[in-house]
Enzyme design. Structure first.
Site, PDB file in Angstrom:
ATOM      1  N   SER A   9       0.823  -1.209   0.000  1.00 22.25           N
ATOM      2  CA  SER A   9       0.000   0.000   0.000  1.00 22.25           C
ATOM      3  C   SER A   9       0.856   1.257   0.000  1.00 22.25           C
ATOM      4  CB  SER A   9      -0.937   0.004   1.210  1.00 22.25           C
ATOM      5  OG  SER A   9      -1.876  -1.052   1.133  1.00 22.25           O
ATOM      6  N   LEU A  55      -9.045  11.971   0.384  1.00 20.27           N
ATOM      7  CA  LEU A  55     -10.368  11.996  -0.244  1.00 20.27           C
ATOM      8  C   LEU A  55     -11.455  11.559   0.729  1.00 20.27           C
ATOM      9  CD1 LEU A  55     -12.149  12.381  -2.769  1.00 20.27           C
ATOM     10  CD2 LEU A  55     -11.633   9.989  -3.372  1.00 20.27           C
ATOM     11  N   GLY A  85     -17.409   7.942   2.685  1.00 19.78           N
ATOM     12  CA  GLY A  85     -16.392   7.025   2.194  1.00 19.78           C
ATOM     13  C   GLY A  85     -16.732   6.540   0.802  1.00 19.78           C
ATOM     14  N   SER A  86     -17.775   5.701   0.702  1.00 20.59           N
ATOM     15  CA  SER A  86     -18.189   5.183  -0.596  1.00 20.59           C
ATOM     16  C   SER A  86     -18.830   6.246  -1.476  1.00 20.59           C
ATOM     17  CB  SER A  86     -19.179   4.022  -0.405  1.00 20.59           C
ATOM     18  OG  SER A  86     -18.548   2.918   0.207  1.00 20.59           O
ATOM     19  N   TRP A  97      -9.102   7.773   7.493  1.00 20.84           N
ATOM     20  CA  TRP A  97      -8.565   6.549   6.891  1.00 20.84           C
ATOM     21  C   TRP A  97      -7.584   6.897   5.769  1.00 20.84           C
ATOM     22  CZ3 TRP A  97      -8.768   2.737   9.935  1.00 20.84           C
ATOM     23  CH2 TRP A  97      -9.904   2.506  10.733  1.00 20.84           C
ATOM     24  N   CYS A 105      -7.651   8.844 -10.273  1.00 15.97           N
ATOM     25  CA  CYS A 105      -6.497   8.418  -9.474  1.00 15.97           C
ATOM     26  C   CYS A 105      -6.774   7.070  -8.808  1.00 15.97           C
ATOM     27  CB  CYS A 105      -6.160   9.464  -8.420  1.00 15.97           C
ATOM     28  SG  CYS A 105      -5.669  11.080  -9.073  1.00 15.97           S
ATOM     29  N   ARG A 161       3.471 -31.826   7.601  1.00 22.96           N
ATOM     30  CA  ARG A 161       2.588 -32.093   8.737  1.00 22.96           C
ATOM     31  C   ARG A 161       1.955 -33.473   8.577  1.00 22.96           C
ATOM     32  NH1 ARG A 161       1.087 -31.330  14.037  1.00 22.96           N
ATOM     33  NH2 ARG A 161      -1.182 -31.222  14.265  1.00 22.96           N
ATOM     34  N   GLU A 216     -10.568   1.716  -1.220  1.00 24.55           N
ATOM     35  CA  GLU A 216     -10.626   2.019  -2.656  1.00 24.55           C
ATOM     36  C   GLU A 216     -11.778   1.296  -3.343  1.00 24.55           C
ATOM     37  OE1 GLU A 216      -7.048   2.424  -4.859  1.00 24.55           O
ATOM     38  OE2 GLU A 216      -5.842   2.825  -3.081  1.00 24.55           O
ATOM     39  N   GLY A 217     -12.909   1.267  -2.659  1.00 21.07           N
ATOM     40  CA  GLY A 217     -14.126   0.684  -3.215  1.00 21.07           C
ATOM     41  C   GLY A 217     -14.459  -0.642  -2.578  1.00 21.07           C
TER      42      GLY A 217
END
Length: 391
Positions: A95, A135, A141-142, A166, A242, A272, A369-370
């Site tokens: 990120s 932003l 947010g959304s 955020w 962006c 294992r 980001e969505g």
């Protein structure tokens, strides 16, 4: 030992030598500077971002898909492969590269003045400066159309007031891209974080993306000259473009987290033993491994298709195309992480293995980001021609 999941279909044959070299470079950077300490950073709730930024800058990982101003001018596929290797180490570390290069630098590169580009792009590319992208807001947010942050004129200057939340890298950033509503629409600004009225608050109680820095931005009468405005950004389409650019890095990056989980589960299952033999030899385990490998390969092919399209175009991909990639790849990567945890049983939650950390991080990537729901509606709108978003 069998083949690695992405080797099953010889997918490397679809990549150029330069793309494979970029991937190898990013993998070395992750192996040398992230993997040895990332579990400790996650537990401590922070990473040495400035030190990492310098190393990433030396490797040319910031804004590598952009051209001019000393930037790499590489391909979107090369950037994607680099992000895949970084996220195989940790989503928070990937990120850092996505926000710096595909949000902050891209906003300046596409919408900024020549003065802004010369002042900031080389510093951000080298990792000497850290950027953030403001932003999202506490109540928006959304739905960025409802943003409350305002930019008003006062003579030749602008005054900014509002709150962003955020925001990745906000507590440590040197520069912020801030989006605000003005009288004639949404405008963007390049804001040095040491300007009067600009303060941040660290969000420290998060249970995901802990090897990163996230915070709030408070704008209280921030005065800026008109030269701080991004002159090419004239509507909400600017910040959304962006996001479209940055989401391609996510589409690739989450494949790295999924691959790391699957590699870990494969190695674990091979050693294992239960009921007298390795659990990799049991049918139910092999069915899980086969299904996860199938989804990983499909995700890779989808990311590669979108990356190739981006490289063949003069502008960003269409939003619904990016929505297909983010919705599918993040959702499937999270499923893979959870399924790998079941193969590893109780050991899957230990910090000595990366699987639970990846699963926790991917819960955040699923949202930022969505959200999945937003991307479903983006695809649905394109399919039906009807807008299902609330108005």
């Amino acid at each position: 030992m069998g083949v690695r999941p992405l080797d099953l279909l010889d997918l490397d044959d679809l990549l150029s030598e330069q793309e494979r070299d970029t991937r190898a470079l990013a993998r070395r950077v992750a192996d040398d500077h992230v993997r040895p300490d990332v579990a400790r950073w996650f537990e401590a709730g922070g990473a040495p971002v400035r030190e990492l930024a310098i190393e990433f800058g030396k490797a040319g990982l910031f804004g590598m898909q952009l051209s001019g101003y000393g930037l790499g001018g590489s391909t979107a596929v090369s950037l994607g492969l680099a992000c895949m290797e970084l996220e195989a180490a940790d989503s928070g570390v990937r990120s850092l590269v996505s926000v710096q290069g595909s949000l902050v630098m891209y906003a300046i590169w596409r919408y900024g003045s020549e003065e802004q580009k010369l002042a900031w792009l080389p510093e951000l590319a080298a990792g000497r400066s850290i950027g953030c992208f403001g932003l999202a807001e506490p109540d928006h947010g959304s739905d960025p159309t409802g943003m409350s942050t305002r930019a008003g004129r006062d003579g030749d200057d602008w005054i900014l007031d509002g709150v962003k939340t955020w925001i990745f890298n906000a507590p440590i950033a040197d520069v912020a891209i801030i989006w605000a509503k003005a009288e004639k629409g949404v405008v963007g600004f390049v804001v040095p974080t040491d300007v009067a009225g600009f303060t941040t608050r660290d969000i420290s109680d998060k249970m995901s993306l802990r090897a990163s820095s996230t915070g709030e931005i408070l704008l209280d009468g921030v005065r800026l000259p008109d030269s701080a405005r991004l002159p090419g950004a004239r509507s909400l389409m600017a910040p959304l473009s962006c996001l479209t650019e940055a989401r391609l890095s996510i589409i690739w990056g989450v494949l790295g987290a999924a691959r790391d989980c699957l590699d870990t589960a494969l190695d674990y299952a091979a050693t294992r033993e239960q009921f007298g033999r390795p659990i990799a030899g049991f049918q139910l385990t092999q069915a899980k491994l086969a299904d996860m490998t199938l989804e990983l390969q499909k995700g890779f092919l989808l990311a590669l298709h979108l990356g190739r399209r981006r490289d063949s175009m003069s502008g960003p991909l269409r939003p619904e195309q990016i929505s297909v990639g983010k919705l599918n790849n993040v959702r499937e990567a999270l499923k893979i992480a959870r399924q790998c945890r079941t193969i590893m049983g109780g050991n899957g939650i230990l910090a000595s293995y990366p699987v639970m950390r990846h699963a926790s991080n991917l819960e955040s990537v699923l949202t930022y980001e969505g959200t999945s729901e937003i991307h479903q509606l983006s695809i649905g709108q394109k399919l039906t021609g009807l807008n299902a978003f609330a108005r």
